[in-house]
Design a protein around this motif. Structure first.
Motif, PDB file in Angstrom:
ATOM      1  N   VAL A  41       0.849  -1.197   0.000  1.00  0.00           N
ATOM      2  CA  VAL A  41       0.000   0.000   0.000  1.00  0.00           C
ATOM      3  C   VAL A  41       0.885   1.248   0.000  1.00  0.00           C
ATOM      4  N   ALA A  42       1.920   1.235   0.823  1.00  0.00           N
ATOM      5  CA  ALA A  42       2.826   2.389   0.892  1.00  0.00           C
ATOM      6  C   ALA A  42       3.485   2.639  -0.459  1.00  0.00           C
ATOM      7  N   ARG A  43       3.913   1.579  -1.107  1.00  0.00           N
ATOM      8  CA  ARG A  43       4.553   1.728  -2.421  1.00  0.00           C
ATOM      9  C   ARG A  43       3.571   2.328  -3.427  1.00  0.00           C
ATOM     10  N   GLN A  44       2.316   1.869  -3.403  1.00  0.00           N
ATOM     11  CA  GLN A  44       1.308   2.406  -4.323  1.00  0.00           C
ATOM     12  C   GLN A  44       1.046   3.888  -4.069  1.00  0.00           C
ATOM     13  N   LEU A  45       1.099   4.283  -2.801  1.00  0.00           N
ATOM     14  CA  LEU A  45       0.836   5.678  -2.448  1.00  0.00           C
ATOM     15  C   LEU A  45       2.081   6.551  -2.531  1.00  0.00           C
ATOM     16  N   GLY A  46       3.243   5.930  -2.695  1.00  0.00           N
ATOM     17  CA  GLY A  46       4.480   6.693  -2.783  1.00  0.00           C
ATOM     18  C   GLY A  46       4.938   7.254  -1.451  1.00  0.00           C
ATOM     19  N   ILE A  47       4.659   6.511  -0.364  1.00  0.00           N
ATOM     20  CA  ILE A  47       5.079   6.966   0.964  1.00  0.00           C
ATOM     21  C   ILE A  47       5.911   5.877   1.626  1.00  0.00           C
ATOM     22  N   ASN A  48       6.587   6.226   2.699  1.00  0.00           N
ATOM     23  CA  ASN A  48       7.430   5.297   3.430  1.00  0.00           C
ATOM     24  C   ASN A  48       6.569   4.291   4.193  1.00  0.00           C
ATOM     25  N   TYR A  49       6.909   3.003   4.079  1.00  0.00           N
ATOM     26  CA  TYR A  49       6.107   1.964   4.733  1.00  0.00           C
ATOM     27  C   TYR A  49       6.165   2.046   6.250  1.00  0.00           C
ATOM     28  N   LYS A  50       7.274   2.530   6.809  1.00  0.00           N
ATOM     29  CA  LYS A  50       7.358   2.658   8.268  1.00  0.00           C
ATOM     30  C   LYS A  50       6.403   3.730   8.778  1.00  0.00           C
ATOM     31  N   MET A  51       6.309   4.823   8.034  1.00  0.00           N
ATOM     32  CA  MET A  51       5.392   5.889   8.429  1.00  0.00           C
ATOM     33  C   MET A  51       3.951   5.381   8.366  1.00  0.00           C
ATOM     34  N   LEU A  52       3.620   4.658   7.285  1.00  0.00           N
ATOM     35  CA  LEU A  52       2.274   4.106   7.162  1.00  0.00           C
ATOM     36  C   LEU A  52       2.002   3.104   8.282  1.00  0.00           C
ATOM     37  N   GLY A  53       2.998   2.327   8.641  1.00  0.00           N
ATOM     38  CA  GLY A  53       2.858   1.388   9.759  1.00  0.00           C
ATOM     39  C   GLY A  53       2.561   2.109  11.063  1.00  0.00           C
ATOM     40  N   HIS A  54       3.194   3.270  11.268  1.00  0.00           N
ATOM     41  CA  HIS A  54       2.917   4.069  12.471  1.00  0.00           C
ATOM     42  C   HIS A  54       1.467   4.547  12.466  1.00  0.00           C
ATOM     43  N   TRP A  55       0.980   4.971  11.293  1.00  0.00           N
ATOM     44  CA  TRP A  55      -0.408   5.430  11.197  1.00  0.00           C
ATOM     45  C   TRP A  55      -1.365   4.291  11.524  1.00  0.00           C
ATOM     46  N   VAL A  56      -1.080   3.092  11.010  1.00  0.00           N
ATOM     47  CA  VAL A  56      -1.943   1.932  11.262  1.00  0.00           C
ATOM     48  C   VAL A  56      -1.922   1.587  12.746  1.00  0.00           C
ATOM     49  N   ASN A  57      -0.736   1.576  13.354  1.00  0.00           N
ATOM     50  CA  ASN A  57      -0.634   1.264  14.791  1.00  0.00           C
ATOM     51  C   ASN A  57      -1.365   2.294  15.637  1.00  0.00           C
ATOM     52  N   ARG A  58      -1.241   3.572  15.270  1.00  0.00           N
ATOM     53  CA  ARG A  58      -1.946   4.634  16.005  1.00  0.00           C
ATOM     54  C   ARG A  58      -3.455   4.421  15.900  1.00  0.00           C
TER      55      ARG A  58
END
Length: 129
Positions: A41-58
């Protein structure tokens, strides 16, 4: 040349990208879809996967805080349960279980037969996970 000057000349400061709450919410919902992988998902959106993981965890922590607390209930000793209530209920038409839930932008309303209450609970548990 001092180290700070060399460092700033080699790596000029970059501005941080900011994302709207709607973008973050949509990204998190995409990650929560069945079979979704955060890195994809992060790759499709062009964002860092760790940042997206933080959003999901939050998001998951927020959901855990928003869950209603379990309330232990036991009948009063002064009010005995009639024997009729302990016997099997008559086979009458009963109202179905009706549940409305929302999770992020998703909403679900279900009606489930009372006779299949355990399956209803399993469905909701999986959906809310």
């Amino acid at each position: 040349m001092p180290m700070t000057e060399l460092h700033s000349a080699v790596n000029p400061p970059t501005s941080r990208r900011r994302y709207s709450a709607q973008f973050k919410s949509d990204a998190v919902q995409a990650c929560l879809a069945p079979g979704a992988v955060i890195a994809h998902v992060a790759r499709q959106l062009g964002i860092n996967y760790k940042m997206l993981g933080h959003w999901v965890n939050r998001h998951r922590r927020q959901l855990a805080q928003d869950k209603p607390a379990f309330v232990l209930w036991s009948p009063s000793e002064r009010e005995p349960i009639p024997d009729q209530a302990l016997s099997s209920p008559p086979q009458m038409h009963r109202e179905p279980i009706r549940v409305s839930c929302s999770r992020g932008n998703q909403q679900v309303r279900i009606e489930w037969p009372v006779s299949d209450g355990q399956q209803c609970a399993e469905f909701l548990r999986e959906w809310l996970r």
